[in-house]
Design a protein around this motif. Structure first.
Motif, PDB file in Angstrom:
ATOM      1  N   THR A 263       0.889  -1.176   0.040  1.00 23.00           N
ATOM      2  CA  THR A 263      -0.142  -0.136  -0.027  1.00 23.00           C
ATOM      3  C   THR A 263       0.871   1.288   0.085  1.00 23.00           C
ATOM      4  OG1 THR A 263       0.049   0.418   2.487  1.00 23.00           O
ATOM      5  CG2 THR A 263      -1.712  -1.346   1.445  1.00 23.00           C
ATOM      6  N   PRO A 264       0.351   2.332  -0.549  1.00 27.52           N
ATOM      7  CA  PRO A 264       1.200   3.645  -0.515  1.00 27.52           C
ATOM      8  C   PRO A 264       1.459   4.030   1.055  1.00 27.52           C
ATOM      9  CG  PRO A 264      -0.975   3.982  -1.420  1.00 27.52           C
ATOM     10  CD  PRO A 264      -0.875   2.682  -1.214  1.00 27.52           C
ATOM     11  N   GLU A 265       0.340   3.783   1.912  1.00 28.70           N
ATOM     12  CA  GLU A 265       0.576   4.117   3.114  1.00 28.70           C
ATOM     13  C   GLU A 265       2.062   3.833   3.771  1.00 28.70           C
ATOM     14  OE1 GLU A 265      -3.383   4.825   2.144  1.00 28.70           O
ATOM     15  OE2 GLU A 265      -2.170   3.052   1.850  1.00 28.70           O
ATOM     16  N   GLN A 266       2.655   2.483   3.312  1.00 25.39           N
ATOM     17  CA  GLN A 266       3.615   2.003   3.942  1.00 25.39           C
ATOM     18  C   GLN A 266       4.990   2.978   3.534  1.00 25.39           C
ATOM     19  OE1 GLN A 266       2.978  -2.310   2.066  1.00 25.39           O
ATOM     20  NE2 GLN A 266       4.492  -2.500   3.571  1.00 25.39           N
ATOM     21  N   LEU A 267       4.919   3.675   2.220  1.00 27.20           N
ATOM     22  CA  LEU A 267       5.830   4.399   1.883  1.00 27.20           C
ATOM     23  C   LEU A 267       5.812   5.669   2.845  1.00 27.20           C
ATOM     24  CD1 LEU A 267       5.275   4.596  -1.974  1.00 27.20           C
ATOM     25  CD2 LEU A 267       7.196   3.705  -0.710  1.00 27.20           C
ATOM     26  N   LYS A 268       4.548   6.200   3.184  1.00 29.99           N
ATOM     27  CA  LYS A 268       4.677   7.400   4.093  1.00 29.99           C
ATOM     28  C   LYS A 268       4.952   7.278   5.720  1.00 29.99           C
ATOM     29  CE  LYS A 268       1.180   9.960   1.351  1.00 29.99           C
ATOM     30  NZ  LYS A 268       2.122  11.166   0.995  1.00 29.99           N
ATOM     31  N   SER A 269       4.947   5.997   6.070  1.00 31.21           N
ATOM     32  CA  SER A 269       5.070   5.630   7.306  1.00 31.21           C
ATOM     33  C   SER A 269       6.402   4.990   7.629  1.00 31.21           C
ATOM     34  CB  SER A 269       3.982   4.396   7.821  1.00 31.21           C
ATOM     35  OG  SER A 269       4.012   3.239   7.261  1.00 31.21           O
ATOM     36  N   MET A 270       7.168   4.935   6.821  1.00 29.70           N
ATOM     37  CA  MET A 270       8.618   4.152   6.890  1.00 29.70           C
ATOM     38  C   MET A 270       9.543   4.952   7.801  1.00 29.70           C
ATOM     39  SD  MET A 270       9.926   2.925   3.210  1.00 29.70           S
ATOM     40  CE  MET A 270       8.991   1.825   2.084  1.00 29.70           C
ATOM     41  N   ASP A 271      10.317   4.354   8.705  1.00 28.73           N
ATOM     42  CA  ASP A 271      11.216   4.966   9.413  1.00 28.73           C
ATOM     43  C   ASP A 271      12.592   5.152   8.592  1.00 28.73           C
ATOM     44  OD1 ASP A 271      12.626   2.520   9.499  1.00 28.73           O
ATOM     45  OD2 ASP A 271      12.038   2.126  11.503  1.00 28.73           O
ATOM     46  N   PHE A 272      13.562   5.956   9.014  1.00 26.49           N
ATOM     47  CA  PHE A 272      14.744   6.221   8.215  1.00 26.49           C
ATOM     48  C   PHE A 272      15.450   4.782   7.807  1.00 26.49           C
ATOM     49  CE2 PHE A 272      19.228   6.886   7.783  1.00 26.49           C
ATOM     50  CZ  PHE A 272      19.314   8.005   6.804  1.00 26.49           C
TER      51      PHE A 272
END
Length: 325
Positions: free
Chosen positions: A202-211
């Motif tokens: 999901t695109p939400e995975q991209l936004k919620s990734m840590d560094f």
């Protein structure tokens, strides 16, 4: 397929190649070394060469650790998950397209299924547009060069460097067999393998990734992109291996270096400014960009300017929708 859609598809692909190559060159201008990663460089030359080595192997976590002083590196990590003020919310259509595309790339036998879909389309495109591709790329080259020349964010030196890169990539792109079936099959295999390694649903995975997670994903994507470009004759590794660094000036903690490199057999060069902090050397542009990004992220929102409207404008304002900022 309409001619306009083919034109934009080819243009977008060539744009991706230009941006990917310019990005690789830009990152080459300022950073680290393989294992173990050291912070900064003992000399300006070592700082750049260590950066090149880290970029080549796709070690972006190590790259940032090398490229920034410890305090700036810690700030970058802390800022990573903060909401960006200029982020645009995903539309339901964007989200659905992302999920659909990732499912198609990662499902069982995805390579066979996607190539089966691509094969007749490639044959059709080759028959209809083979002779037009060089013209389309030439038009895109002119558009890209104009965009660079009119940019208000690039310096004159950066404009010249970007234009030189475009002028090397465009003739190459005009001779690449974009519709070749064997290359397309290899490209599908690389895309599927990369998508599976990314493991994004999901695109939400991209936004919620840590560094750290983001750097791992970037590494996977970068290594896949290198493979894809190599299929069509553009070796990022050859480009990075060709880098030679020469110090032009070094005084009072400021240095200027020239980075010579070879792109598709053409010798090019770029200059970079470096700063010395606590005995270590760092890219001046990199430090400025990271610090400005932090200030932008943490700056309080500007108050909306509002002035009382003259009484005579009240009837007009009542009929005009409020402007959203």
């Amino acid at each position: 397929m309409r001619r306009s859609s083919v034109f934009y598809a080819v243009g977008a692909f060539i744009a991706l190649l230009v941006l990917a190559t310019v990005a690789a060159l830009f990152m080459t201008t300022h950073k680290p070394a393989p294992a173990p990663v050291v912070v900064g460089g003992d000399t300006p030359e070592q700082s750049v060469q260590q950066s090149v080595a880290l970029i080549k192997v796709g070690d972006f976590a190590g790259f940032w650790k090398h490229a920034l002083p410890p305090a700036d590196y810690d700030t970058l990590r802390a800022d990573w998950t903060h909401p960006r003020p200029d982020d645009h919310p995903l539309t339901p259509e964007d989200r659905a397209d992302f999920i659909k595309n990732m499912q198609q790339l990662t499902e069982p036998n995805a390579e066979t299924k996607l190539y089966a879909l691509a094969k007749p389309k490639l044959a059709q495109l080759q028959a209809q547009y083979q002779d037009q591709v060089p013209v389309m790329i030439g038009i895109f080259q002119a558009i890209a060069a104009t965009g660079v020349a009119q940019s208000k964010e690039l310096t004159n030196a950066q404009k010249q460097q970007a234009t030189e890169v475009i002028n090397v990539l465009a003739p190459w792109a005009q001779t690449v067999p974009w519709f070749d079936q064997n290359r397309a099959k290899q490209l599908v295999g690389v895309a599927v393998a990369t998508a599976r390694k990314l493991d994004l649903k999901t695109p939400e995975q991209l936004k919620s990734m840590d560094f750290d997670t983001a750097m791992q994903k970037y590494s996977t994507g970068f290594l896949g992109l290198k493979q894809a470009l190599a299929i069509y004759g553009l070796s990022v590794d050859d480009l990075l291996d060709s880098v030679k660094v020469t110090t032009l000036d070094n005084r009072n903690g400021h240095a200027r270096v020239r980075i010579d490199y070879t792109l598709l057999g053409k010798p090019l060069s770029i200059e970079s400014e470096l700063l010395q902090q606590d005995g270590r050397w760092y890219s001046a542009d990199m430090l400025q960009n990271v610090r400005e990004a932090h200030e932008h992220l943490t700056a309080p929102p500007a108050p909306a300017a509002s002035a009382p409207a003259p009484a005579t404008s009240a009837p007009i304002q009542a009929m005009v929708p409020a402007v959203k900022h």
